[in-house]
Design an enzyme around this catalytic site. Structure first.
Site, PDB file in Angstrom:
ATOM      1  N   PHE A  23      64.088  41.137  39.942  1.00 59.40           N
ATOM      2  CA  PHE A  23      63.660  41.890  38.536  1.00 59.40           C
ATOM      3  C   PHE A  23      63.195  40.699  37.873  1.00 59.40           C
ATOM      4  O   PHE A  23      63.665  39.758  37.237  1.00 59.40           O
ATOM      5  CB  PHE A  23      64.860  42.385  37.767  1.00 59.40           C
ATOM      6  CG  PHE A  23      64.529  43.205  36.452  1.00 59.40           C
ATOM      7  CD1 PHE A  23      64.153  44.348  36.518  1.00 59.40           C
ATOM      8  CD2 PHE A  23      64.211  42.261  35.285  1.00 59.40           C
ATOM      9  CE1 PHE A  23      63.429  44.871  35.505  1.00 59.40           C
ATOM     10  CE2 PHE A  23      63.857  43.084  34.068  1.00 59.40           C
ATOM     11  CZ  PHE A  23      63.586  44.378  34.172  1.00 59.40           C
TER      12      PHE A  23
ATOM     13  N   ASP B 292      61.956  31.947  38.059  1.00 65.24           N
ATOM     14  CA  ASP B 292      61.993  32.620  36.639  1.00 65.24           C
ATOM     15  C   ASP B 292      63.651  32.517  36.175  1.00 65.24           C
ATOM     16  O   ASP B 292      64.547  33.070  36.592  1.00 65.24           O
ATOM     17  CB  ASP B 292      61.893  34.249  37.233  1.00 65.24           C
ATOM     18  CG  ASP B 292      62.113  35.108  36.227  1.00 65.24           C
ATOM     19  OD1 ASP B 292      62.568  34.810  34.890  1.00 65.24           O
ATOM     20  OD2 ASP B 292      61.632  36.306  36.324  1.00 65.24           O
TER      21      ASP B 292
ATOM     22  N   LYS C 283      63.036  35.578  26.490  1.00 64.92           N
ATOM     23  CA  LYS C 283      64.543  35.620  26.002  1.00 64.92           C
ATOM     24  C   LYS C 283      65.257  34.946  25.074  1.00 64.92           C
ATOM     25  O   LYS C 283      64.576  34.786  23.815  1.00 64.92           O
ATOM     26  CB  LYS C 283      65.543  35.976  27.037  1.00 64.92           C
ATOM     27  CG  LYS C 283      65.017  37.424  27.814  1.00 64.92           C
ATOM     28  CD  LYS C 283      66.242  37.921  28.866  1.00 64.92           C
ATOM     29  CE  LYS C 283      65.666  39.149  29.895  1.00 64.92           C
ATOM     30  NZ  LYS C 283      65.246  40.088  28.745  1.00 64.92           N
TER      31      LYS C 283
END
Length: 412
Positions: free
Chosen positions: A151, A236, A265
């Site tokens: 994801f 990531d 984030k």
């Protein structure tokens, strides 16, 4: 349990507020029935005044707590100065942020963007350009190796290499240039690399897949393979980075340094969207003026908050808290194995808990947790993710573990 059953558990005030959202906002999320009005530290308060312990932290975007006073102070000060200049001009805030984040990662430079998905897209573009201009791959032939169960976001390019039918279905045609192999299998990556491979893009821990933790030797083997074959290793760390797993980056926990970090984030402190690609000049230096950009990327407000986030991480306190409290979370959750839980995976203050399908769905347990004042979220039907802000206290964590047992006990 149906949505109607869930809504029946909340007040008329919250039902009315939820109805407005459902009527006027696209239904691209399926949130639990709670309407948050205020938040501080590890707690949020709904519009009825009920307090909850936040055990999701906006998918790790609020690692340092809601309304962190140091981060809010910096944001308010910057609001009174300047918030946006675009990259057509320099801003006083960008240079210090770029220098601080590069130093934190042990790299030369950063490419500031806004969202995590933008960081991933930017990393893909950089890797392809590096492949053509530095490695010498023939034009249009570059490929990037990714992992099954990944994801990395939901943009058109990213969902092109997703195997999640909900994220991918009916959004084609899909962007070519990606090869997917099983996660955790370094030999599969080795077999997939060819002369046109420019990068391997991986999550050090697969968050959306349910906090999937690979074998301890996986990332070190991938790093060695990519070095040997002149391929970039892109990590990531948008969810796993910035303290969540007990280190600044999850890669630190396995002794690996990638060519590019993708961050987002928590880099915005839960205040503004901030993301970045972080690497050395020999890779990020392939970008020249006009070849990539973002009106808001690296804006003064984002840069000021991002620099303050780096300063929080430089002390090491948050990383130590995640290690110490994460160990307690792991022990506490493992007590439920065989009692409605089939598997627990913990990395720092990040847990994936698989619920026995013969007992309940993960969402049903999350709904029960909501009633007990705990915010958590399900994924893929049978997995609950817990990722509380790193500022959570020991007492709050113990209470959360106890409430999880009670919520689960209703079904066992």
């Amino acid at each position: 349990m149906t949505d109607h059953d869930e809504l029946a558990r909340v007040s008329a005030t919250q039902q009315a507020a939820i109805a407005v959202v459902e009527a006027h906002a696209a239904h691209n999320y399926h949130p639990l029935p709670v309407v948050v009005a205020e938040a501080s530290g590890a707690s949020v308060i709904d519009i009825d005044g009920k307090r909850y312990l936040d055990c999701l932290a906006a998918y790790s975007a609020v690692n340092f707590g809601h309304s962190n006073p140091d981060l809010v102070r910096v944001a308010k000060e910057q609001l009174d100065r300047v918030t946006l200049t675009s990259r057509a001009f320099h801003s006083a805030a960008l240079g210090p942020f770029a220098e601080a984040l590069a130093r934190l990662a042990g790299k030369d430079m950063i490419l500031p963007m806004n969202t995590g998905a933008e960081a991933v897209e930017s990393g893909i573009k950089v890797a392809r350009k590096w492949g053509y201009e530095v490695k010498g791959v023939a034009s249009g032939e570059a490929n990037i190796i990714v992992a099954e169960g990944n994801f990395h976001g939901r943009t058109t390019t990213i969902i092109s290499f997703s195997d999640d039918p909900e994220a991918r279905g009916n959004f084609g045609p899909y962007t070519p240039g990606f090869r997917s192999v099983p996660y955790g299998d370094a030999s599969a990556i080795e077999a997939a690399i060819d002369e046109n491979t420019v990068a391997v893009l991986l999550e050090p821990i697969q968050g959306e897949a349910g906090v999937g933790i690979p074998p301890a030797d996986y990332l070190p083997r991938v790093r060695e393979l990519t070095r040997q074959r002149n391929v970039l290793f892109i990590a990531d760390e948008i969810q796993s980075g910035l303290g969540r797993t007990g280190a600044t980056f999850q890669c630190d926990n396995v002794g690996v340094v990638p060519d590019l970090y993708l961050l987002g984030k928590a880099l915005g402190g839960g205040i503004v969207p901030v993301s970045a690609v972080v690497g050395n000049t020999d890779v990020l230096g392939v970008l020249q003026p006009g070849q990539h950009g973002s009106t808001f990327g690296g804006n003064p407000l984002a840069a000021a908050v991002g620099k303050a986030v780096v300063e929080v991480l430089e002390t090491g306190e948050m990383q130590e808290r995640a290690r110490r409290l994460g160990a307690r979370l792991d022990v506490g959750l493992r007590a439920f194995l065989g009692k409605g839980v089939t598997e627990v995976r913990c990395a720092g203050l990040w847990a994936g808990i698989d619920i026995d399908p013969d007992v309940a769905t993960a969402r049903e347990v999350c709904t029960n947790l909501l009633q007990r004042g705990i915010l958590a979220k399900d994924t893929h039907g049978q997995t609950i993710r817990l990722a509380p802000p790193l500022v959570i206290t020991e007492e709050e964590l113990e209470w959360a573990i106890a409430q999880f047992g009670e919520a689960l006990g209703d079904f066992v």
